[in-house]
Design a protein around this motif. Structure first.
Motif, PDB file in Angstrom:
ATOM      1  N   VAL A   1     -43.994 -17.176  24.745  1.00 31.24           N
ATOM      2  CA  VAL A   1     -44.765 -15.958  24.470  1.00 31.24           C
ATOM      3  C   VAL A   1     -46.199 -16.328  24.093  1.00 31.24           C
ATOM      4  N   GLY A   2     -46.353 -17.364  23.239  1.00 26.11           N
ATOM      5  CA  GLY A   2     -47.688 -17.810  22.857  1.00 26.11           C
ATOM      6  C   GLY A   2     -48.488 -18.293  24.047  1.00 26.11           C
ATOM      7  N   MET A   3     -47.852 -19.084  24.915  1.00 27.88           N
ATOM      8  CA  MET A   3     -48.554 -19.552  26.113  1.00 27.88           C
ATOM      9  C   MET A   3     -48.870 -18.379  27.042  1.00 27.88           C
ATOM     10  N   GLY A   4     -48.002 -17.360  27.049  1.00 26.74           N
ATOM     11  CA  GLY A   4     -48.277 -16.158  27.838  1.00 26.74           C
ATOM     12  C   GLY A   4     -49.521 -15.439  27.347  1.00 26.74           C
ATOM     13  N   LEU A   5     -49.704 -15.375  26.018  1.00 25.17           N
ATOM     14  CA  LEU A   5     -50.917 -14.782  25.457  1.00 25.17           C
ATOM     15  C   LEU A   5     -52.153 -15.561  25.884  1.00 25.17           C
ATOM     16  N   THR A   6     -52.025 -16.890  25.854  1.00 27.60           N
ATOM     17  CA  THR A   6     -53.136 -17.733  26.302  1.00 27.60           C
ATOM     18  C   THR A   6     -53.459 -17.464  27.765  1.00 27.60           C
ATOM     19  N   LEU A   7     -52.425 -17.291  28.581  1.00 28.60           N
ATOM     20  CA  LEU A   7     -52.618 -16.976  30.002  1.00 28.60           C
ATOM     21  C   LEU A   7     -53.375 -15.665  30.175  1.00 28.60           C
ATOM     22  N   VAL A   8     -52.979 -14.635  29.429  1.00 26.44           N
ATOM     23  CA  VAL A   8     -53.662 -13.335  29.503  1.00 26.44           C
ATOM     24  C   VAL A   8     -55.120 -13.480  29.071  1.00 26.44           C
ATOM     25  N   GLY A   9     -55.348 -14.210  27.969  1.00 28.63           N
ATOM     26  CA  GLY A   9     -56.714 -14.423  27.498  1.00 28.63           C
ATOM     27  C   GLY A   9     -57.566 -15.168  28.504  1.00 28.63           C
ATOM     28  N   LEU A  10     -56.959 -16.166  29.159  1.00 27.18           N
ATOM     29  CA  LEU A  10     -57.684 -16.952  30.162  1.00 27.18           C
ATOM     30  C   LEU A  10     -58.098 -16.086  31.347  1.00 27.18           C
ATOM     31  N   LEU A  11     -57.169 -15.272  31.846  1.00 26.42           N
ATOM     32  CA  LEU A  11     -57.490 -14.386  32.968  1.00 26.42           C
ATOM     33  C   LEU A  11     -58.537 -13.345  32.568  1.00 26.42           C
ATOM     34  N   ALA A  12     -58.410 -12.824  31.331  1.00 27.24           N
ATOM     35  CA  ALA A  12     -59.398 -11.852  30.847  1.00 27.24           C
ATOM     36  C   ALA A  12     -60.782 -12.489  30.755  1.00 27.24           C
ATOM     37  N   LEU A  13     -60.836 -13.739  30.314  1.00 23.63           N
ATOM     38  CA  LEU A  13     -62.120 -14.436  30.190  1.00 23.63           C
ATOM     39  C   LEU A  13     -62.739 -14.686  31.560  1.00 23.63           C
ATOM     40  N   SER A  14     -61.895 -14.955  32.562  1.00 25.12           N
ATOM     41  CA  SER A  14     -62.427 -15.197  33.904  1.00 25.12           C
ATOM     42  C   SER A  14     -63.019 -13.934  34.519  1.00 25.12           C
ATOM     43  N   ARG A  15     -62.573 -12.762  34.045  1.00 23.47           N
ATOM     44  CA  ARG A  15     -63.030 -11.488  34.604  1.00 23.47           C
ATOM     45  C   ARG A  15     -63.962 -10.717  33.669  1.00 23.47           C
ATOM     46  N   ALA A  16     -64.220 -11.253  32.480  1.00 26.36           N
ATOM     47  CA  ALA A  16     -65.042 -10.537  31.497  1.00 26.36           C
ATOM     48  C   ALA A  16     -66.478 -10.394  32.002  1.00 26.36           C
ATOM     49  N   HIS A  17     -67.028  -9.193  31.888  1.00 29.51           N
ATOM     50  CA  HIS A  17     -68.385  -8.942  32.362  1.00 29.51           C
ATOM     51  C   HIS A  17     -69.277  -8.377  31.254  1.00 29.51           C
ATOM     52  N   SER A  18     -68.820  -8.490  30.023  1.00 28.88           N
ATOM     53  CA  SER A  18     -69.630  -8.054  28.887  1.00 28.88           C
ATOM     54  C   SER A  18     -69.314  -8.935  27.688  1.00 28.88           C
ATOM     55  N   TYR A  19     -70.222  -8.943  26.726  1.00 29.62           N
ATOM     56  CA  TYR A  19     -70.029  -9.787  25.541  1.00 29.62           C
ATOM     57  C   TYR A  19     -68.812  -9.363  24.729  1.00 29.62           C
ATOM     58  N   PRO A  20     -68.576  -8.063  24.467  1.00 31.29           N
ATOM     59  CA  PRO A  20     -67.360  -7.676  23.735  1.00 31.29           C
ATOM     60  C   PRO A  20     -66.082  -8.113  24.460  1.00 31.29           C
ATOM     61  N   ALA A  21     -66.084  -8.069  25.799  1.00 35.41           N
ATOM     62  CA  ALA A  21     -64.904  -8.493  26.555  1.00 35.41           C
ATOM     63  C   ALA A  21     -64.672  -9.992  26.393  1.00 35.41           C
ATOM     64  N   ILE A  22     -65.758 -10.757  26.321  1.00 32.57           N
ATOM     65  CA  ILE A  22     -65.633 -12.203  26.097  1.00 32.57           C
ATOM     66  C   ILE A  22     -65.040 -12.471  24.715  1.00 32.57           C
ATOM     67  N   LEU A  23     -65.489 -11.717  23.715  1.00 31.99           N
ATOM     68  CA  LEU A  23     -64.953 -11.882  22.360  1.00 31.99           C
ATOM     69  C   LEU A  23     -63.457 -11.560  22.320  1.00 31.99           C
ATOM     70  N   LEU A  24     -63.056 -10.467  22.984  1.00 29.80           N
ATOM     71  CA  LEU A  24     -61.648 -10.080  23.003  1.00 29.80           C
ATOM     72  C   LEU A  24     -60.804 -11.165  23.683  1.00 29.80           C
ATOM     73  N   ALA A  25     -61.284 -11.676  24.813  1.00 27.98           N
ATOM     74  CA  ALA A  25     -60.544 -12.723  25.519  1.00 27.98           C
ATOM     75  C   ALA A  25     -60.434 -13.980  24.674  1.00 27.98           C
ATOM     76  N   SER A  26     -61.494 -14.324  23.953  1.00 28.88           N
ATOM     77  CA  SER A  26     -61.469 -15.499  23.078  1.00 28.88           C
ATOM     78  C   SER A  26     -60.438 -15.329  21.968  1.00 28.88           C
ATOM     79  N   GLY A  27     -60.340 -14.107  21.428  1.00 27.54           N
ATOM     80  CA  GLY A  27     -59.347 -13.833  20.396  1.00 27.54           C
ATOM     81  C   GLY A  27     -57.925 -13.977  20.919  1.00 27.54           C
ATOM     82  N   LEU A  28     -57.690 -13.578  22.174  1.00 25.44           N
ATOM     83  CA  LEU A  28     -56.358 -13.721  22.781  1.00 25.44           C
ATOM     84  C   LEU A  28     -55.995 -15.195  22.958  1.00 25.44           C
TER      85      LEU A  28
END
Length: 408
Positions: A92-119
């Motif tokens: 489950v933890g590695m799954g969260l990291t996977l979601v965060g990684l994909l979110a970071l690859s698609r982030a197009h704003s600074y708040p989105a980058i922060l959210l992905a980093s938190g994941l």
């Protein structure tokens, strides 16, 4: 793959003190996968800075977001799983990291980058305390060796991450982060197999040997345990602030003091990081043989003569001294972690979460403070200042004895 019907399952019931090396290598490799992904975040800062015109303060806030989630959640996760083991929390933890990684690859704003980093930080918070518990379960009598094997996987991942970022992400941009989802998916699969083994072998961490029961009669008082934990935190502080001065600012120190090129400074940094990896491997098994407290003495205070000499040495001697310091200091963490787990038996996950969280947090805060000192007083001042940190190893004298000869 780790089969839940493996011969180890039957062997563990009969001999729970047997070291299960298959599990140790599997969890160490999982640590490599996890920390490779974690290391991608700071490695892509130049890409993010140029793409979104970020300031250094904004980059620092990304680090803070990651470090806060990774640091503060780890003790809580460990505390919860000590009360109620959750064998499948690792995938489950590695799954969260996977979601965060994909979110970071698609982030197009600074708040989105922060959210992905938190994941990504949350995934790390779930992984480290429970993975350390697996190492503890599979260790048998070789707890120091088990933690060293676990740690060296993370060290290798932290070293590989920046190289992969340089080869793949810098040339192809932020979207190339999604390629590393394959690494995360491999981690999810492997950790699921490890969870199957853990579910069938929970007795390995619950069972106590006769000498453990006897030791409980002379266990230090609650006040002494609390005092010892404060000492251990100070020792972690001295170790990680000094190590971060080298890992983050060593190249700048070499370029300013000895006028070497950027490329040459990277070779010297590699020597130091390689020494850290070797020291991590050595510290655990040595602690199993001679006792954790002796290793802590040597690992912190033993580095002091070399750290004090380093700011006054020439280039070749500086390189040699950093290798020695890396070897000595890196041996400390496994010894400190296992010592704390023996000091507070039954709280393996919480202790692992606390100390991994401290390592993350102290490294992040220490890097920021040392950077501020370097801006104000110069990089040479930072190395003169940090040279005294290993002297905090003298505090080891106040640690109680928690090991018996039988327990080694």
């Amino acid at each position: 793959m780790i089969e839940d019907q493996s011969p180890y399952a039957a062997a563990a019931a009969a001999a729970p003190k047997e070291t299960v090396f298959a599990l140790l290598f599997a969890i160490s490799f999982s640590h490599l996968l996890n920390d490779t992904i974690q290391a991608l975040l700071p490695a892509i800062y130049p890409v993010l800075k140029d793409s979104y015109r970020l300031t250094f303060s904004q980059l620092g806030l990304i680090t803070l977001t990651f470090q806060v989630t990774a640091s503060l959640l780890q003790p809580l996760v460990g505390y919860i799983t000590d009360k109620r083991p959750l064998p499948y929390s690792l995938p489950v933890g590695m799954g969260l990291t996977l979601v965060g990684l994909l979110a970071l690859s698609r982030a197009h704003s600074y708040p989105a980058i922060l959210l992905a980093s938190g994941l990504v930080g949350s995934g790390s918070a779930i992984f480290h305390p429970e993975a350390s518990r697996i190492a503890h379960m599979a260790a048998g009598k070789r707890r120091g060796l088990a933690q060293s094997l676990f740690q060296v996987g993370g060290n290798a991942g932290s070293s590989i991450g920046p190289l992969l970022a340089a080869w793949l992400i810098v040339p192809h941009g932020q979207a190339a982060l999604s390629w590393f989802s394959l690494v995360a998916m491999l981690g999810v699969f492997l950790l699921w197999q490890i969870g199957l083994w853990q579910a069938r072998n929970l007795h390995r961490i619950q069972r106590k040997s006769a000498h453990t029961s006897a030791a409980a009669q002379v266990r230090p008082s609650s006040r002494r345990v609390a005092f010892a934990m404060v000492i251990l935190v100070l020792l972690i502080f001295s170790k990680y602030v000094y190590l971060v001065s080298l890992s983050n600012y060593y190249t700048f120190y070499l370029m300013e003091r000895f006028h070497v090129s950027v490329q040459t400074s990277q070779y010297y940094l590699f020597l130091f990081l390689f020494a850290v990896a070797v020291g991590t491997i050595v510290g655990g098994p040595v602690g199993d043989r001679i006792g954790r407290k002796r290793v802590i003495w040597f690992s912190i205070l033993g580095a002091a003569p070399f750290s004090l000499w380093l700011p006054h040495a020439g280039l070749a001697l500086t390189a040699a001294l950093t290798v020695i310091v890396g070897l000595i200091l890196a041996s400390a963490f496994s010894a400190i972690l296992v010592y704390a787990q023996e000091l507070m038996p039954g709280k393996v996950g919480m202790i692992a979460g606390l100390f991994f969280g401290l390592a993350f947090g102290i490294a992040g805060i220490g890097s920021a403070v040392l950077g501020h000192l370097a801006d104000r007083h110069g990089i040479n001042f930072v190395f003169h200042f940090c040279a005294f940190l290993p002297l905090l190893g003298l505090l080891t004298a106040f640690l109680p004895e928690v090991e018996s000869e039988a327990g080694r």
